[in-house]
Design an enzyme around this catalytic site. Structure first.
Site, PDB file in Angstrom:
ATOM      1  N   THR A 156       0.829  -1.209   0.000  1.00 34.12           N
ATOM      2  CA  THR A 156       0.000   0.000   0.000  1.00 34.12           C
ATOM      3  C   THR A 156       0.863   1.258   0.000  1.00 34.12           C
ATOM      4  O   THR A 156       1.922   1.303   0.637  1.00 34.12           O
ATOM      5  CB  THR A 156      -0.918  -0.007   1.241  1.00 34.12           C
ATOM      6  OG1 THR A 156      -1.679  -1.212   1.256  1.00 34.12           O
ATOM      7  CG2 THR A 156      -1.862   1.185   1.225  1.00 34.12           C
ATOM      8  N   ARG A 269     -37.931   4.398   2.063  1.00 29.51           N
ATOM      9  CA  ARG A 269     -38.443   3.381   1.149  1.00 29.51           C
ATOM     10  C   ARG A 269     -39.746   2.784   1.702  1.00 29.51           C
ATOM     11  O   ARG A 269     -39.807   2.349   2.855  1.00 29.51           O
ATOM     12  CB  ARG A 269     -37.393   2.288   0.996  1.00 29.51           C
ATOM     13  CG  ARG A 269     -37.863   1.032   0.273  1.00 29.51           C
ATOM     14  CD  ARG A 269     -38.107   1.277  -1.195  1.00 29.51           C
ATOM     15  NE  ARG A 269     -38.258  -0.001  -1.900  1.00 29.51           N
ATOM     16  CZ  ARG A 269     -38.984  -0.160  -2.983  1.00 29.51           C
ATOM     17  NH1 ARG A 269     -39.643   0.869  -3.506  1.00 29.51           N
ATOM     18  NH2 ARG A 269     -39.060  -1.333  -3.566  1.00 29.51           N
ATOM     19  N   GLU A 367      -3.281  -7.014   7.733  1.00 29.92           N
ATOM     20  CA  GLU A 367      -2.749  -6.884   9.102  1.00 29.92           C
ATOM     21  C   GLU A 367      -3.000  -8.137   9.937  1.00 29.92           C
ATOM     22  O   GLU A 367      -3.155  -8.081  11.149  1.00 29.92           O
ATOM     23  CB  GLU A 367      -3.347  -5.654   9.811  1.00 29.92           C
ATOM     24  CG  GLU A 367      -3.138  -4.342   9.089  1.00 29.92           C
ATOM     25  CD  GLU A 367      -1.817  -3.675   9.432  1.00 29.92           C
ATOM     26  OE1 GLU A 367      -0.959  -4.339  10.031  1.00 29.92           O
ATOM     27  OE2 GLU A 367      -1.652  -2.489   9.099  1.00 29.92           O
TER      28      GLU A 367
END
Length: 386
Positions: A156, A269, A367
């Site tokens: 990363t 909704r 991790e």
């Protein structure tokens, strides 16, 4: 766990930034696999990369809990941005801050702490990660230079236009029993023979920068050794517990986002003339989200408090593993519930729950996988787990 007024005030600051500067753009960034350097640098100007760094390097000398708050709030808006901060601090800054010499800290930390630069940490290989002995990347000391050959994967923050260095673990020899001696070496971006391979086409975390790396005769000065020779893997393990708590904080942000989205949607909704939130089948699922959120948040900030109190060893390791295991698995479940609450709309990329659904799975892997966390917890209980 109740945080201090200062922490909650800081939370509001980060939330306002995330909602104003990140939320309006993440759908497009995700779609385009775009890494927003300008926003990352704005995060630096806000002080997010320097939360836990000493003032002498431009940091705020703050606590670990504050870092977790920042990661949670960024992760509530977008998981990729949250992991960018987590990795930049936990895997980029922390190794240098913890194991670097004064000269190394003065050389590399100011730009990293200010967010002007990023750093990656190269541990994982095709056949190595948790198994340090399987590391194939090698570094040979030739006079006053290390010569590095090998490759790393899933790294990363390793290929952005502001990445300044990558710290890598490498074999630097063997002990009398033939066991690999693993050391940590800092390799600056642009070093001859250092190649950042094309970015991965990932399931999620589309905004996050992730690359495989290769090293062919890369030469760096001998003083780029980070910490003691032969202690590279032990050094990584020493900072990994912090990273597990931080990933758990990222998971809390994911769960919060799912709860927020479901509450809004279930109130708007309607089916059969009523909001779907009036249906027990939906209401109960959203209630489960709330339970997972509160439990995960409590575990994360309990572990962060131990870190801030200076608790080390088994007690902190256990707290970190428990928080990471529960929060990340809860986040994956939360995204599944949220997608179900949204029904067909949850399967559409125009709704954020679809992005969170894609992003969540990696939380159970990075991790330290869930299996590794269970192994750590079992060992802490005294079980002879191999």
């Amino acid at each position: 766990m109740q945080l201090s007024r200062e922490h909650e005030s800081f939370r509001r600051t980060v939330r306002e930034f995330a909602e104003a500067e990140i939320a309006p753009h993440v759908a497009k960034w995700d779609r385009d696999h775009h890494f927003p350097v300008d926003v990352v640098q704005a995060m630096g100007e806000l002080g997010l990369f320097g939360i836990t760094a000493p003032e002498e390097y431009g940091g705020a000398d703050g606590d670990f809990t504050s870092l977790c708050v920042a990661i949670e709030e960024l992760g509530r808006v977008d998981q990729s941005i949250g992991i960018t901060l987590e990795a930049a601090v936990g895997l980029g800054i922390n190794p240098i801050l913890t194991f670097g010499t004064d000269e190394q800290k003065q050389r590399w930390l100011p730009d990293l702490v200010a967010g002007r630069a990023l750093a990656g940490f190269g541990l994982t290989e095709a056949g190595a990660g948790s198994d340090a002995g399987a590391t194939r990347t090698k570094a040979v000391l030739d006079a006053d230079e290390w010569v590095v050959d090998g490759s790393k994967q899933f790294i990363t923050n390793s290929g952005t236009e502001i990445t300044s260095l990558v710290t890598v673990t490498a074999r630097t020899g063997e002990d009398a029993d033939g066991k690999a001696e693993i050391s940590t070496i800092v390799i600056p971006s642009g070093a001859s023979g250092f190649t950042v391979e094309p970015a991965y086409d990932k399931l999620g975390w589309h905004i996050s920068d992730t690359h495989p790396l290769s090293f062919s005769g890369v030469r760096v000065p001998a003083d780029h050794l980070l910490g003691d020779r032969g202690r590279g893997f032990a050094q990584f393990l020493a900072i990994l517990d912090d990273g597990r708590v931080a990933i758990a904080a990222l998971a809390v942000g994911c769960i919060q986002a799912c709860l927020d989205a479901c509450l809004t949607y279930a109130g708007e909704r309607e089916t059969f003339g009523k909001p779907i939130g009036a249906k027990q089948g939906v209401a109960f699922q959203i209630s489960d989200l709330k339970v997972m959120l509160e439990a995960s948040r409590a575990l994360v900030y309990q572990a962060a408090a131990l870190k801030d109190e200076g608790v080390t060893g088994s007690a902190f390791k256990q707290a970190a593993a428990i928080a990471k295991l529960y929060a990340t698995e809860s986040a994956v479940t939360a995204t599944r519930i949220a997608t179900q609450v949204f029904g067909g709309y949850g399967f559409m990329e125009e709704y954020p729950v679809a992005r969170f659904y894609r992003d969540a799975k990696i939380l159970e892997i990075g991790e330290g996988t869930s299996e590794v966390q269970r192994m750590v917890i079992a060992r802490g209980l005294g079980l002879p787990v191999e």
